[in-house]
Design a protein around this motif. Sequence first.
Motif, PDB file in Angstrom:
ATOM      1  N   LEU A   1      48.185  74.702  51.146  1.00 32.92           N
ATOM      2  CA  LEU A   1      47.821  74.654  52.559  1.00 32.92           C
ATOM      3  C   LEU A   1      49.104  74.859  53.371  1.00 32.92           C
ATOM      4  N   PRO A   2      49.305  76.046  53.939  1.00 25.91           N
ATOM      5  CA  PRO A   2      50.595  76.337  54.589  1.00 25.91           C
ATOM      6  C   PRO A   2      50.963  75.340  55.692  1.00 25.91           C
ATOM      7  N   HIS A   3      49.972  74.789  56.414  1.00 23.04           N
ATOM      8  CA  HIS A   3      50.246  73.833  57.494  1.00 23.04           C
ATOM      9  C   HIS A   3      49.803  72.418  57.122  1.00 23.04           C
TER      10      HIS A   3
ATOM     11  N   ILE B   1      49.151  84.454  52.464  1.00 14.62           N
ATOM     12  CA  ILE B   1      48.050  84.446  53.441  1.00 14.62           C
ATOM     13  C   ILE B   1      48.515  84.239  54.881  1.00 14.62           C
ATOM     14  N   HIS B   2      49.741  84.621  55.181  1.00 14.06           N
ATOM     15  CA  HIS B   2      50.192  84.584  56.581  1.00 14.06           C
ATOM     16  C   HIS B   2      51.238  85.660  56.796  1.00 14.06           C
TER      17      HIS B   2
ATOM     18  N   HIS C   1      57.541  79.085  67.904  1.00 18.52           N
ATOM     19  CA  HIS C   1      56.893  80.367  67.636  1.00 18.52           C
ATOM     20  C   HIS C   1      56.966  81.172  68.922  1.00 18.52           C
TER      21      HIS C   1
ATOM     22  N   VAL D   1      55.045  90.852  61.779  1.00 21.86           N
ATOM     23  CA  VAL D   1      53.648  90.944  61.344  1.00 21.86           C
ATOM     24  C   VAL D   1      53.175  92.397  61.395  1.00 21.86           C
ATOM     25  N   GLN D   2      52.285  92.713  60.512  1.00 19.23           N
ATOM     26  CA  GLN D   2      51.643  94.036  60.519  1.00 19.23           C
ATOM     27  C   GLN D   2      51.099  94.341  61.912  1.00 19.23           C
TER      28      GLN D   2
ATOM     29  N   GLN E   1      45.456  78.404  45.310  1.00 21.03           N
ATOM     30  CA  GLN E   1      44.522  77.395  45.809  1.00 21.03           C
ATOM     31  C   GLN E   1      44.322  76.250  44.821  1.00 21.03           C
TER      32      GLN E   1
ATOM     33  N   VAL F   1      46.903  72.954  63.746  1.00 21.34           N
ATOM     34  CA  VAL F   1      47.959  72.954  64.760  1.00 21.34           C
ATOM     35  C   VAL F   1      47.684  74.104  65.734  1.00 21.34           C
TER      36      VAL F   1
ATOM     37  N   ASP G   1      48.252  77.054  68.042  1.00 23.73           N
ATOM     38  CA  ASP G   1      49.374  77.943  68.318  1.00 23.73           C
ATOM     39  C   ASP G   1      48.864  79.288  68.814  1.00 23.73           C
TER      40      ASP G   1
ATOM     41  N   ARG H   1      47.930  81.823  67.363  1.00 24.81           N
ATOM     42  CA  ARG H   1      46.864  82.444  66.572  1.00 24.81           C
ATOM     43  C   ARG H   1      45.524  81.850  66.986  1.00 24.81           C
TER      44      ARG H   1
ATOM     45  N   GLU I   1      43.247  82.941  58.499  1.00 20.85           N
ATOM     46  CA  GLU I   1      43.079  82.857  57.046  1.00 20.85           C
ATOM     47  C   GLU I   1      43.789  81.651  56.430  1.00 20.85           C
ATOM     48  N   MET I   2      44.989  81.327  56.930  1.00 18.41           N
ATOM     49  CA  MET I   2      45.786  80.266  56.307  1.00 18.41           C
ATOM     50  C   MET I   2      45.123  78.893  56.386  1.00 18.41           C
ATOM     51  N   TYR I   3      44.130  78.730  57.268  1.00 19.68           N
ATOM     52  CA  TYR I   3      43.415  77.453  57.346  1.00 19.68           C
ATOM     53  C   TYR I   3      42.109  77.472  56.560  1.00 19.68           C
TER      54      TYR I   3
ATOM     55  N   GLU J   1      41.260  77.422  53.387  1.00 21.79           N
ATOM     56  CA  GLU J   1      41.055  76.460  52.307  1.00 21.79           C
ATOM     57  C   GLU J   1      40.793  75.064  52.865  1.00 21.79           C
ATOM     58  N   ALA J   2      41.618  74.634  53.811  1.00 25.90           N
ATOM     59  CA  ALA J   2      41.462  73.296  54.385  1.00 25.90           C
ATOM     60  C   ALA J   2      40.109  73.150  55.068  1.00 25.90           C
TER      61      ALA J   2
ATOM     62  N   ARG K   1      37.093  72.842  52.781  1.00 26.39           N
ATOM     63  CA  ARG K   1      36.923  71.567  52.074  1.00 26.39           C
ATOM     64  C   ARG K   1      35.973  70.626  52.796  1.00 26.39           C
TER      65      ARG K   1
ATOM     66  N   ASP L   1      45.916  88.760  59.617  1.00 27.41           N
ATOM     67  CA  ASP L   1      46.749  89.533  60.539  1.00 27.41           C
ATOM     68  C   ASP L   1      46.335  90.993  60.539  1.00 27.41           C
ATOM     69  N   GLY L   2      46.359  91.590  61.703  1.00 21.56           N
ATOM     70  CA  GLY L   2      46.025  93.004  61.815  1.00 21.56           C
ATOM     71  C   GLY L   2      44.571  93.228  62.212  1.00 21.56           C
TER      72      GLY L   2
END
Lengths: 363, 363
Positions: free
Chosen positions: A202-204, A291-292, A303, A309-310, A331, B40, B42, B44, B62-64, B66-67, B70, B82-83
Amino acid sequence: MNSYAQRLEQVRRLMASQEVDYLFLAPGANMFYLTGIRTVPDERLQVLAVPREGSPILILPEMYGEAAGRSQAWFNLVTWCDGLDLSTLIASAVGPLKRAAVDKKLWAGHFLTLINVLGECRFVEADDIMGSVRVTKDDFELESLGRSANLADKAMAQAAEKIRPGMTEKELALLIENTLKSFGAEDISFKPIIASGPNGSLPHHSPQERELQRGDFVVMDFGAVAEGYCSDITRTFFIGRADAASRELYRVVQQANETGFQAASMGAPCERVDAAARAVIAGAGYGRNFIHRTGHGIGLDYHEDPYIVQGNAAPLQPGMVFSIEPGIYLQGKLGIRIEDIVAVTESGPVRLNQFPRELIEIT
Amino acid sequence: MNSYAQRLEQVRRLMASQEVDYLFLAPGANMFYLTGIRTVPDERLQVLAVPREGSPILILPEMYGEAAGRSQAWFNLVTWCDGLDLSTLIASAVGPLKRAAVDKKLWAGHFLTLINVLGECRFVEADDIMGSVRVTKDDFELESLGRSANLADKAMAQAAEKIRPGMTEKELALLIENTLKSFGAEDISFKPIIASGPNGSLPHHSPQERELQRGDFVVMDFGAVAEGYCSDITRTFFIGRADAASRELYRVVQQANETGFQAASMGAPCERVDAAARAVIAGAGYGRNFIHRTGHGIGLDYHEDPYIVQGNAAPLQPGMVFSIEPGIYLQGKLGIRIEDIVAVTESGPVRLNQFPRELIEIT
């Protein structure tokens, strides 16, 4: 530091070229950048209204009047007290407008107040203007960013010394916060992310009571604030001795970080740095596990422009400062991320973080 | 706790009565209230889009994924990478609307994205709906608020024990933060305000290197978070022995706090509590030195409905929880504020904070 007057002039040049009559800036980085004033954003309207010509107007609740009055007032300070009709205040201060730009961080509630008062006005995002000015850092800003990065490096060194199996994510987060402050950080740039073992994907991730265990990768992502400027660093330690597969996974991320860094030369489009780092991870078969985006600019906000970013074809220029932070996330198993802040110079990219990027095993 | 389904039903009843087709909620308290998901906020786009009928849609980077995946998914999770063109995503997910309500905390940048995609839609503030539902706390919420208040009380007791002349505002702030966390707070509800001596006249003063001195009033304002719910307490200590004039000033504020508390009975309009507390301070000749409203509601946000302010005629109802925090601010000299969180019950107001309100002298 460029004076507030110089900054305002830059902003106004862009307002003119984009035919923006007024800029509405929110408390936070943009208001601080143009006034040096810091307040806490909340449900009470606070806005810096910048016309293309004439004095800017700083609208604040009465309770901030004394603090705002202490700074060099090249703007008109208008304070309001409870019970006052804000619509009338704004209408009389600003008048009818054709086109205005609004701080992307202004609360929608306050934005609705502006929309309702200014009827026919067409709104665009002020980020095109403020982001363009703030994206290039002057010498004062680069020095502050360097000090801020140095605080993060020192806290990472402390973490490397103190981290132990059995410690919880929360304990480690608190240790890092306190270390940053004890070294002189005026604040933390965001709540530390401490993501151990399976939480690493979980990146965050927000730190929990989970205890660090042998066999865990532990992602540590945090930053300090110095003179208003943020830092941001990520390292991933291994608890115990890493096996060959774990080492190889780490090596891929480290290589992606290095390749992204090498790509960050003046004139390169931002997205090329992203593509360079991503290609390394994709080449190793983990493209879907990154995934980011590869990074984000950093300054008064943690930020901000430029986003790595693409889709961002803007060319890198000297004075731009941003993160390079590729990662692999499996995961339910693990995460690995390595992040440094990088400044673009005419002679190539420079890392503001010095803490080693090699795998550290906590044995 | 009322289930998410029950909460959603309440929200939808209000959407129907206000003829709102869609609700767009931001990450933070509103999203958490309806989904249990914390992210969080931001740059995005993250938004919970709630139609009047049918499944809500949670749009996250996307990065959220998985969380968010759940949690119990009674909503449709849509993640973007992104993109991707967000306008197309929103347009296809939501379709054309007549009238929508937007979270007052949504960033203006994201709101502009919605405005541009939804063209003819008329936007109003979602606070009329979400505030109305969240303003009355159920038993689970009241218990959490009680635990959170208890953490604040315990940290204030620690502060009373540890505070010394020569300590800086920053040191005291850090001590309080660490105490709150060591007692089990999952977070602090806002950065502690420690305002000593002349800094006391700035209600939202940010702690500095100033050392506490004999003769100072020291305003300490902070709170904890427990199960997502915030607390908020203010006490003002005196360093040394207070002279008669200082004692008298303190007595006025304490009396205003008590009078406000006594006025907080079921059925009374919110503004009557403000008027009651204010009358005490005005009666002592300091009306112009009480430069903010008497209080604010508290829950998942540390400022929320009901606001205890002139102009708010809404009647107090059982389950409402808010601060009573009158103060006197003498510019360049001192500040005194005393704040408790109060819950309205059928048998009268109840304080959630137990820490004494009498003047404490640090000798």
